[in-house]
Every structure is written in C-alpha cells, then in structure tokens.
Design a protein around this motif. Structure first.
Motif, PDB file in Angstrom:
ATOM      1  N   HIS A 154      -6.978  11.239  -7.023  1.00  0.00           N
ATOM      2  CA  HIS A 154      -6.250  10.052  -6.600  1.00  0.00           C
ATOM      3  C   HIS A 154      -6.986   8.768  -6.973  1.00  0.00           C
ATOM      4  O   HIS A 154      -6.348   7.749  -7.284  1.00  0.00           O
ATOM      5  CB  HIS A 154      -6.006  10.098  -5.083  1.00  0.00           C
ATOM      6  N   ILE A 186       0.767   6.693  -6.893  1.00  0.00           N
ATOM      7  CA  ILE A 186      -0.395   7.549  -7.170  1.00  0.00           C
ATOM      8  C   ILE A 186      -0.001   9.016  -7.123  1.00  0.00           C
ATOM      9  O   ILE A 186      -0.436   9.831  -7.950  1.00  0.00           O
ATOM     10  CB  ILE A 186      -1.528   7.247  -6.181  1.00  0.00           C
ATOM     11  N   GLU A 187       0.847   9.389  -6.134  1.00  0.00           N
ATOM     12  CA  GLU A 187       1.317  10.764  -6.048  1.00  0.00           C
ATOM     13  C   GLU A 187       2.087  11.152  -7.313  1.00  0.00           C
ATOM     14  O   GLU A 187       1.956  12.261  -7.839  1.00  0.00           O
ATOM     15  CB  GLU A 187       2.205  10.939  -4.805  1.00  0.00           C
ATOM     16  N   ARG A 189      -5.514   5.703  -9.063  1.00  0.00           N
ATOM     17  CA  ARG A 189      -5.454   4.352  -8.471  1.00  0.00           C
ATOM     18  C   ARG A 189      -6.041   3.318  -9.433  1.00  0.00           C
ATOM     19  O   ARG A 189      -5.493   2.232  -9.614  1.00  0.00           O
ATOM     20  CB  ARG A 189      -6.202   4.329  -7.143  1.00  0.00           C
ATOM     21  N   GLU A 246       2.046   1.816  -3.492  1.00  0.00           N
ATOM     22  CA  GLU A 246       0.945   2.267  -4.342  1.00  0.00           C
ATOM     23  C   GLU A 246       0.637   3.739  -4.113  1.00  0.00           C
ATOM     24  O   GLU A 246       0.421   4.512  -5.048  1.00  0.00           O
ATOM     25  CB  GLU A 246      -0.302   1.430  -4.067  1.00  0.00           C
ATOM     26  N   SER A 247       0.650   4.178  -2.857  1.00  0.00           N
ATOM     27  CA  SER A 247       0.381   5.587  -2.555  1.00  0.00           C
ATOM     28  C   SER A 247       1.429   6.481  -3.187  1.00  0.00           C
ATOM     29  O   SER A 247       1.116   7.554  -3.733  1.00  0.00           O
ATOM     30  CB  SER A 247       0.345   5.797  -1.038  1.00  0.00           C
ATOM     31  N   ASN A 248       2.689   6.048  -3.132  1.00  0.00           N
ATOM     32  CA  ASN A 248       3.757   6.826  -3.730  1.00  0.00           C
ATOM     33  C   ASN A 248       3.579   6.917  -5.254  1.00  0.00           C
ATOM     34  O   ASN A 248       3.777   7.979  -5.859  1.00  0.00           O
ATOM     35  CB  ASN A 248       5.101   6.187  -3.382  1.00  0.00           C
ATOM     36  N   GLU A 263       0.819  -1.208   0.000  1.00  0.00           N
ATOM     37  CA  GLU A 263       0.000   0.000   0.000  1.00  0.00           C
ATOM     38  C   GLU A 263       0.850   1.254   0.000  1.00  0.00           C
ATOM     39  O   GLU A 263       0.496   2.270  -0.616  1.00  0.00           O
ATOM     40  CB  GLU A 263      -0.937  -0.003   1.204  1.00  0.00           C
TER      41      GLU A 263
END
Length: 589
Positions: free
Chosen positions: A26, A13-14, A30, A9-11, A6
């Motif tokens: 976002h 998405i940024e 995603r 994935e967040s990185n 996770e």
C-alpha cells in the motif's frame, strides 16, 4: 500544498494494489498515486512500467489530520552573546584547561598575529618547500644490479636505464627503437664518412652524426653485450631530452617530442648517406616514419600528428605521416585525397586523451597489424571506390536507424511501452461489468494491439539484423586482399601506469617472435594478449602512449648477423667486463 480526501485515496490505493496483483504494498501505491496527483490511470500506467515513486516529494501532500502538525511553530529565542569573552587558558600550569577569562599576564611567546601580513620568513619557507618538492628524492635513484644478476640470459633482451629517473621515458624510446628490425639493421650498417686516405673515424664533435655515433655505440652494446643492464646516460646526454620533472607532465607528450627529435636526426643522417653513396636501396632511401593522426570512436584516446621530415633541395616530399594525418584524422567525404608514393619503413603513433570521459574508461584498441595499401598511389582508384561503397552503406544504415526510431518513439514517448501498457490494461484491468458485448470488444482490442506490437517488433528485429550486416560490410570493405599487401607489424608499446617515477613507465618489445615486458630492471616474457589488452593506468587517464610499427619482414626472416663495426664485433667478450656500455672508434677493415 495538495489536500485530498483520505477515503478516496484509500479506495484508489486498493484499486492499484489489486491491479498489480498484490506485487506492491500500500505504501508504494500511495507514493505513486500522490506523484500523479491522485490520477489512478496515470499511476497504474507508471506502476506497470516499473515506477515505484521513490522520487515523490511526499512533503507536498498534506491530509486534513496533518494540517495541525504542520502549522508553523514559534522560533526559539536567539542566543545571547556574553558580555565578556570566554577564553580557554592552555598555558596554565594547573592540570586541565581552565574555562573563563585568563588571569595570566601578557606573554609575547603566546601572542597571536594576523595571518594576512607579509612575512619574509614565510615566503622563504614557501620557496624552500616548493624546491624540496622539485628536488625530492622519489626513491627512484639509479641502483645497479648486483653482479650475480647482471649476466644476460640466452635469447633475452636487455634493459637500457638512465641514471636520472627524469630521463626514463627517453631511454624507453631508444630502447624501443632498437627492437624495430629495420632501424636496428640500418644503424648497424651505418659508417661515417672518412677523410681521404684515413682508415679510422674519430667521433664527430656535434650534429646529427654525433647522435648517430652514440646510437651505434648503444645499439652495438644492446645486441652483443653479455650484461643485461645497460646505462643510457651517455647516449641521452647527446640527445638532451626534456626532463620528466613532475607528475603533471605527460610522458606521452615528452616521448612524442623526443621521438621526433631522434627520428629527425636519423632522417638527416640517412638522407646524407644516400646522397653520398648514391645507393638507391630501401635501407637508406626511405623516410623514417613519424606519428600520424587517427581517432578511436569507442575510447577516449586519439593519435596526434607530428612531422619531422623536411623538404630536400626545395622539393616537396610526401611522407606517410603527412598523408595519413590528413586521411585518418578527418571523417569528411570531400577531403582532398593525397597518396603515398613510397611508404615509410616505420610509423609511430602517439596516443593521447581527448576530452572528458565519464564512467568506465574503455581500453584503446590497437591492432597487431595495420595496412597502408589504401593510401598508396597504385591503389588510389580501388580504395576510393571502396570508400564510396562505405558512404552508401552508412547512408542506408542511417535511414534504417531513423526508421526504427520512428517505430519506437513519438513525441519523445516510448510507443512500445505505451502499447504494452494498453495491452495489459485490456487483458487485466478493464472490467466488462457483466456486459458480454463489452467483454468481447475488450478482447478484440487486446488482440489487435498484440498483433500490432508483434509486427512492430518483427520489423525492428529485421532492421537491426540488416544494420549489423551493413556495419560489418562497411568495416571490412577495405580489408580485401588487394589492399592488404603493405603490412606493418606492431614492434613496441610504451605504457604509463598513471603515477610518477622510474618504475611507473614500462614497455613491451618483440624479439624473435616473443613479447617481453621491460620495467626498470625487471624483464619477463608475456603473451601477445597481454600486450594488446593491457588496461593498466586507464583509470588514471594513462595507459599505452606510444606504438611503434614497421614493415612486415618476409616469413621466417630474422636479423641473425648484423654488420656492427668490425673491432666491436670481433671482441664481444669485452662487454662482460663492465657495467656501462663500451665506447669505440670505427675502423674500416
């Protein structure tokens, strides 16, 4: 099922949202990222091309925090069938239905019977229902106009209506033939053969001459009558057309067969008259035109061929219909070319649906004029040289189309889209990380790619311009003045709005330079654009279904004084005395 980190994935998405300059949120980033299994580069390219991941199957992605939620759950216990049936007693006398086993004694009036047993009464009922559909009153019964509406306006056409709505298509065909100037004049000038010493001709008992006699009666009334509404019952009884008995039948196909029947009868009569009189003039020596075949590549309609002319005295007779059926219905270059020695005075086109059309149906484009010069014997060499030029142009067009495709696609991929994505990457995504040399190389790559893209787009634009010019040139090669002398003008159009009944077929006819729309008893003047662009019925697979063309008349020529049978012409006032047309005997004066 895919598991992922996770935090990673967040990185990612940024990175994607920053790449798109905040134009996507976002959640969109995603979806696209998961669609490409976490591959940031593929996701970025897809988002640049407009992909927003709407078709992503997010259920395939499962985070560690969701694993527990997605574990299989125990199934609910199966429902238990009660030991005794639950009945609803609708026959009870108390208010409201009672739920539970019925306590009423058996009653034969409420007994239920299996539906799959043979029942003679049910079969009889089915037959009765079917018969009622076939004989149903559609509301199309013949209604004569009130007397105050029957008077014909000066310069207006008349209607020709059958008493039976199943014959309306046939009446429209006869009505349309009247507005073909050559046919009207020829019918007006026809006289039957008289026995030696006789001065009056009795109606024939049978054969084509009887049909011609009835047609003369009808056309005489249509030309001289003071009433606007004429009954077609008598003339249709002679021709005995097939009934339009149900909505599944195509009025176009029925009209084609009926037109062939009428044209065949007239062809025999005029041929016999030519043999009898020996007058080699255009009014009695040329053939009736018949339906010919061609296709329209931009629509779902085609023109189907039919032939009514037959050999005379064993000699092969080459008619316009035979030639054009072969020429216009085939796109082959090696087709054996036939020529027209003497063109018909009239040609009819039957329009029919071809294949299945998806999406919006385009109207069939038919012209107000057509030319047969390219098929005439004296023009065959010129026309063939033009066709060779057409084939050469089409070959060059095909080369340019393939060349454009090689510039824009490779391995089924859009190379221009890939170029634009690469340029965007070098201009907006690539990070020099403080390295001046890396920044310089990045700028050089972006510039080179932009130059390549500009060159490709310029080459494609030039090709498109050349393709358009060659297509226009190929389309107009046969439109030279030398091949535009045998002109045929549109005289009548028959249209079906797609529904069934008397008022769902109508026609456009031209009279003295004006176009008129005839629908049952309704007559209205319309513009030429209305005639050529009528799209009624196309959404139901219907629309125009029969076109009548005839040779162009000399400029300013009109049929002002036709030679109808003398007794009729001398007493036109008789036509104001009755609603039906006048029958008569032909006298020679």
């Amino acid at each position: 099922m895919h598991y992922h980190d996770e935090a990673k994935e967040s990185n990612s998405i940024e990175i994607l949202t920053t790449l798109m300059d905040g134009s996507v949120d976002h959640e969109v980033a995603r979806r696209v990222l998961r669609k490409f299994d976490g591959d940031v580069e593929k996701a970025a390219s897809a988002m640049i091309e407009g992909d927003r991941g709407e078709d992503t199957q997010s259920s395939l992605w499962t985070s560690h925090s969701q694993m527990e939620i997605n574990q299989p759950r125990p199934l609910a216990p199966a429902a238990v069938r009660p030991s005794s049936p639950i009945n609803i007693d609708l026959t009870a006398s108390q208010e409201g239905p009672m739920f539970g086993p019925s306590e009423r004694p058996p009653d034969a009036n409420w007994a239920m019977v299996p539906s799959n047993q043979n029942d003679v009464a049910a079969d009889d009922l089915d037959r009765a229902i079917q018969a009622s559909f076939e004989q149903a009153d559609t509301g199309d019964e013949y209604q004569p106009l009130p007397l105050d509406q029957q008077w014909r306006k000066e310069g207006w056409p008349v209607t020709l209506r059958p008493t039976k709505h199943t014959m309306v298509y046939a009446a429209l065909v006869l009505h349309a033939l009247f507005y073909v100037p050559q046919i009207r004049e020829r019918v007006a000038n026809w006289r039957p053969a008289l026995p030696e010493g006789a001065t009056e001709a009795e109606p024939p008992k049978n054969g084509p001459e009887l049909l011609m006699w009835k047609l003369v009666e009808t056309f005489t009334n249509m030309d001289l009558a003071k009433l606007v509404d004429l009954d077609a019952h008598e003339v249709l009884e002679g021709f005995k057309p097939e009934p339009w008995s149900n909505p599944a039948q195509s009025p176009g196909e029925l009209s084609q067969r009926f037109f062939e029947k009428v044209a065949g009868a007239l062809d025999k009569v005029f041929t016999h008259e030519f043999i009898r009189t020996g007058q080699a003039n255009a009014s009695c020596s040329s053939n009736m035109g018949t339906a010919i075949s061609t296709t329209n590549p931009e629509s779902s309609y085609k023109m189907l061929p039919s032939s009514v002319s037959k050999p005379l005295d064993g000699a092969k007779r080459m008619t316009s219909s035979v030639v054009l059926s072969a020429q216009l219905s085939s796109n082959k270059d090696d087709i054996k070319r036939q020529v027209i020695f003497e063109p018909s005075e009239m040609i009819a086109f039957h329009l029919a649906r071809s294949g299945t059309v998806t999406g919006e149906r385009k109207p069939f484009k038919y012209p107000k004029h057509i030319y047969l010069d390219q098929f005439l014997k004296e023009n065959i060499e010129l026309a063939e040289s033009k066709r060779v030029q057409q084939r050469d142009l089409h070959a060059e067009i095909q080369k340019l189309v393939l060349h454009n495709k090689s510039l824009t696609h490779f391995n089924d991929k859009d190379t221009l889209a890939d170029l634009r994505s690469s340029i965007y990457y070098y201009e907006n995504v690539a990070d020099a990380k403080g390295d001046d040399e890396r920044a310089r190389v990045t700028q050089i790559m972006a510039k080179k790619l932009k130059n390549i893209l500009a060159q490709v787009e310029k080459e494609i634009k030039v090709s498109d311009i050349n393709i358009a010019k060659m297509r226009d040139q190929a389309a107009t090669l046969l439109d030279c003045p030398e091949l535009q002398r045998a002109r045929y003008d549109l005289r009548a159009v028959l249209v079906h709005d797609g529904l069934y009944g008397r008022k769902h077929l109508y026609s456009y006819v031209q009279e003295k330079g004006a176009w008129w729309r005839i629908e049952d008893t309704s007559i209205s003047q319309v513009s030429e654009a209305n005639v050529l662009e009528d799209s009624v019925g196309l959404h139901l697979g219907a629309g125009p279904y029969l076109l009548l063309y005839s040779m162009a008349l000399p400029e300013g020529a009109e049929l002002l004084d036709l030679q109808w049978p003398p007794p009729i012409k001398a007493c036109p006032i008789l036509f104001a005395c009755q609603n039906t047309y006048l029958t008569f005997r032909i006298r020679l004066m």
